[in-house]
Design a protein around this motif. Sequence first.
Motif: not given
Lengths: 395, 395
Positions: A211-227
Amino acid sequence: MTFALASRTRRMNPSAIRDILKVTERPGILSMAGGLPAPEAFPVEAIRRGCDRVLGTQGPAALQYATSEGLPGLREWVAQHLSRPGWQIDPSHVLITTGSQQGLDLLGKVLLDPGAQVLVEQPTYLGALQAFTPYEPDVMAWASDEDGPLPEALAGDPGPAVAYLIPNFQNPGGQCLGELRRMALAQSLRRGHTLLIEDDPYGALWYDTPPPAPLASRAPQQVVYLGSFSKVLSPGLRVGYMVMPSGEGDSARALRSKLLQAKQACDLHTPGLNQRLILDLLQGDFNLDAHLCAVRERYRIQRDVMAHALATCLPHGCRWRVPPGGMFFWVEAPEHVDTLARLPQAVEAGVAYVPGAPFFSSVDAARQNALRLSFVTLAPAQIHEAVARLAPCLV
Amino acid sequence: MTFALASRTRRMNPSAIRDILKVTERPGILSMAGGLPAPEAFPVEAIRRGCDRVLGTQGPAALQYATSEGLPGLREWVAQHLSRPGWQIDPSHVLITTGSQQGLDLLGKVLLDPGAQVLVEQPTYLGALQAFTPYEPDVMAWASDEDGPLPEALAGDPGPAVAYLIPNFQNPGGQCLGELRRMALAQSLRRGHTLLIEDDPYGALWYDTPPPAPLASRAPQQVVYLGSFSKVLSPGLRVGYMVMPSGEGDSARALRSKLLQAKQACDLHTPGLNQRLILDLLQGDFNLDAHLCAVRERYRIQRDVMAHALATCLPHGCRWRVPPGGMFFWVEAPEHVDTLARLPQAVEAGVAYVPGAPFFSSVDAARQNALRLSFVTLAPAQIHEAVARLAPCLV
């Protein structure tokens, strides 16, 4: 004797899927209903050796109370594993959670006032709805088009408090959000005040291209990434993680601090043995990449078999897309087919699925004619038979 | 970029103890501050063999998703282990939790509306305050006398929604509630509408005589009983349990159903490997009774050494009782001694404790001159030295 329950419990309802799954556990049923990864894909022997090694070398420490943030080495692994140009993750921003389900609960607790606006895809992960609901937000359908949720929905002042998205091989829809829509969403996020929860349990399960790069990598101040390690190693170990938003402003710091406090109040910490075991596997002679290749190959074959079976067997008027990853086909039967009402007929025919309606945030929005099929729990030889049994129920 | 946090987060504050513990981790410090059981008492080898056996015989099942209620065999063990005349526990009323801390969070979520009245002992377990606080109840001091919390406080219509009690060897106070007060409290509970949360992590750690029967056995329809394997086997495995109120009325059924839904939304289920491991130990050749005897003997000696050291070293005006179980001495220094303010002096002298104030539900009620000392983490040979270092700080 009567107790008063908190008023928030009025919104907490039993999982429809849970009740459905009970029915489908009868012997002889070919079930495509579960959301469980294939147990044959679990690295049981590697985990067994890992447990023995961890308890042999770190025994008392693995069994003692531990820090709420999580095991430092595991937080570092997550930070290193996910970091990429534009998203350099500080390990102190990684919080280890008891499955990524816990991350959803913690975020609900810290972010959602009663009446807060939360955007969710239609359909979306039922467990997210269940996690958010007790905090009494207004859960709203995220307007979308063919390419996914619309960036414009994040505009407004203040705009929605939270938006929730599974960009990779969504449960239940199966779709993967494209590069252009990710770029557009990230741009909208950077301009607004919405926090995006990017839930990514399936990202490693791609069968055609990553998949393309996560949203978190594009807006790291606006995204919480859950893995999560659930789909990659084992769900029963209940180890997930959250990459909290970066940024050194007061509100980013407050968010990180409150999430940690919420984690501490919920279960003190995620079991130390489980965290140490996973770190041991990741750092030892267990080859995660090779393991993932094997899992992907197994699931890809199952997906292809199901795609062929659906194309061969399903009646006219059924629609679906072949998912590029994940675990699920999302099928839309003809409009007049109520898949919840048809389920007893299917169970009678020896097959089970999950009706689509519970995956929608409101009864009004629900597609009564949709259903979710898992392709990872049945062996390829059984999949064709299961779909053949299903077909007459969707006419 | 600013996010709005939920208003409930204003009441969520960092654990004072957490910050204090960080200071006390310096090398050379004899710490009586921790709440950790002695790692030397963990049955590491038995757990190692148990893990190997569980993964060898139940591998894939131990690593797969599991039911939110918990492992059936473990629920049955809990029901059998606790049942006694007057309290026949239905295994379906047992909910396995991710440590008993999670039980506190689930109960807060399901029972506490903003402004709901919750009675707590003064002092009480800090983690309970942290679990309840995000649900914005009015936490109130439970009026008490020499014999413990007063039954009259449960009267009134409707009376407090919830009362929270650690009857056995309380953290931090160390006291054990007597038979007569238990009888009186149970009688009040049966007459009113208050649900009692009976938190019992320390019940097995008695050094003189076993504690009286639980409140839950005297008023099973009015009490939620929380238990844990943390002090008995290992805290790092994070396995606890809740015995939900019995009764077949609508509100008892609704309470049990909502607690299960809350559990599911929080982390889906407690890790299966950990549950199976504990059940394997309980049912296999591991001798829990012998293990508990050994742990009690170890802790009893440490308690006696500390009792002697306190009597020998502490300055005039300090008061304490020798706890009949558990892990803690609660010491009241002379009124003018502010134990929080004195902590840096103690750390300088090479010793650490937890000041008493954070264990109270409000700043006003707090005893600034109290402190908590754990007797289980230092070897007997170190305890006298630690108390000797402490003494000059309490003058």
